[in-house]
Design an enzyme around this catalytic site. Structure first.
Site, short mmCIF file in Angstrom:
data_model
loop_
_atom_site.label_atom_id
_atom_site.label_comp_id
_atom_site.label_asym_id
_atom_site.label_seq_id
_atom_site.Cartn_x
_atom_site.Cartn_y
_atom_site.Cartn_z
N GLY A 31 0.82 -1.21 0.00
CA GLY A 31 0.00 0.00 0.00
C GLY A 31 0.85 1.26 0.00
O GLY A 31 2.02 1.23 -0.35
N LEU A 33 0.48 3.77 -2.04
CA LEU A 33 0.88 3.67 -3.45
C LEU A 33 1.42 4.99 -3.99
O LEU A 33 0.89 6.06 -3.69
CB LEU A 33 -0.33 3.23 -4.28
CG LEU A 33 -0.98 1.92 -3.81
CD1 LEU A 33 -2.21 1.61 -4.65
CD2 LEU A 33 0.00 0.76 -3.83
N HIS A 37 4.41 2.31 -7.99
CA HIS A 37 3.39 1.26 -8.01
C HIS A 37 2.50 1.38 -9.25
O HIS A 37 2.10 0.38 -9.84
CB HIS A 37 2.49 1.35 -6.77
CG HIS A 37 3.20 1.10 -5.47
ND1 HIS A 37 3.49 2.11 -4.59
CD2 HIS A 37 3.66 -0.04 -4.92
CE1 HIS A 37 4.10 1.59 -3.53
NE2 HIS A 37 4.23 0.29 -3.70
N VAL A 178 11.22 3.84 -10.75
CA VAL A 178 10.77 5.20 -11.07
C VAL A 178 11.49 6.16 -10.12
O VAL A 178 11.60 5.88 -8.92
CB VAL A 178 9.24 5.33 -10.91
CG1 VAL A 178 8.78 6.74 -11.26
CG2 VAL A 178 8.53 4.31 -11.79
N SER A 188 8.00 4.49 -0.42
CA SER A 188 7.09 4.98 0.63
C SER A 188 7.89 5.53 1.81
O SER A 188 7.40 6.38 2.55
CB SER A 188 6.19 3.85 1.12
OG SER A 188 5.41 3.38 0.04
#
Ligand code: PAF
Length: 282
Positions: A31, A33, A37, A178, A188
């Protein structure tokens, strides 16, 4: 998009899709994101008729004193993002659904050696936690293809090894890292960085690129390149776990005939551990 929390409900939906002849592309996540992602979702969309995403912050892969409790949990925002990106099914189980007993009492899947080097040396048990959850999610979702980021290079190689060793019927696809415009790999955990640390963080990628360029121009004294990179990063304020030149496939020490290499680094800025890597052909 459906959001399901129970294994049996996921199995039922996947069976319906399979009966209709549809293929399943799967993106496992924890999660929170970000654009990295979303790239994985984009690739998954091209690879399967149905895209399934899991959001599960997996306690088994966090060590004592790591950030399991504080890891950012943003399920409502993630759900909106997944919906916009045409995901068909979000599997968001709670911990009890995945680990009905104490996590320490659950069966584990361990890929020896590859899980004990590099990050594994500094995070004992971490990769067994990853391979166990990925295996379990594969058993629930039964994907044809699963998509992982190359940012977690060692994780990707370990998952590939597990799939080969256990003959799991799933294709593993890696997607390029990325980066922010200044080169910092999206993660994150970047949001843990102070303003000052955030300004320093791109030095990690710049150092990888400098070493890559040295190798490209014929420098093959990998031990010297590694120790110079560690010294330079330390001097600039990082606490370095490792900086390593390795073969791509098995992450072993390169010998004379090895040309497909990867440079991997893990280093701390304050309480935040950053990892990154670049591939290079010697
Ligand atoms: O890369 C991650 O986000 C996690 O390690 C994964 C693969 C979802 C397993 O928890």
């Amino acid at each position: 998009m459906q959001t399901l929390t129970q294994t049996e409900d996921v199995r039922r939906q996947i069976n319906d899709w399979r009966r209709a002849g549809e293929t399943i592309a799967f993106v496992p996540t924890m999660g929170n994101l970000h654009e990295g992602h979303l790239q994985l979702l984009g690739r998954a969309r091209c690879l399967g008729d149905r895209v399934v995403v899991s959001v599960f912050v997996n306690p088994m892969q966090f060590g004592a004193g790591e950030d399991f409790a504080t890891y950012p949990r943003t399920l409502d925002e993630d759900r909106r993002n997944l919906e916009i990106n045409n995901v068909d099914l979000l599997f968001a189980p709670d911990v009890e659904e995945i680990y009905p007993r104490d996590v320490a009492d659950m069966t584990r899947v361990d890929v020896p050696h590859l899980s004990d080097i590099l990050c594994g040396q500094f995070r004992p048990g971490h990769f067994a936690g990853v391979t166990t959850i990925v295996n379990k999610l594969f058993n629930i979702v039964t994907p044809d293809v699963a998509v992982f980021g190359q940012k977690d290079y060692q994780q990707l190689q370990i998952v590939r090894r597990m799939v080969a060793d256990l003959a799991l019927p799933v294709n593993i696809v890696g997607v390029a890292t990325v980066r922010e415009p200044d080169g910092l790999a999206l993660s994150s955990r970047n949001q843990y960085l102070s303003l000052e640390q955030r300004q320093l963080a791109p030095v990690l990628y710049r150092t990888l690129c400098q070493v890559r360029d040295r190798i490209r121009t014929g420098d093959s004294d990998y031990a010297a390149l590694e120790s110079q990179a560690v010294a330079s990063l330390t001097h600039q304020g990082f606490r370095v776990d490792y900086f390593a030149v390795r073969r791509r496939d098995d992450l072993g020490q390169p010998a004379g005939g090895d040309h497909a290499l990867v440079l991997l680094v893990a280093a701390w800025l304050g309480k935040t551990r950053l990892i990154d890597n670049v591939e290079v052909s010697a």
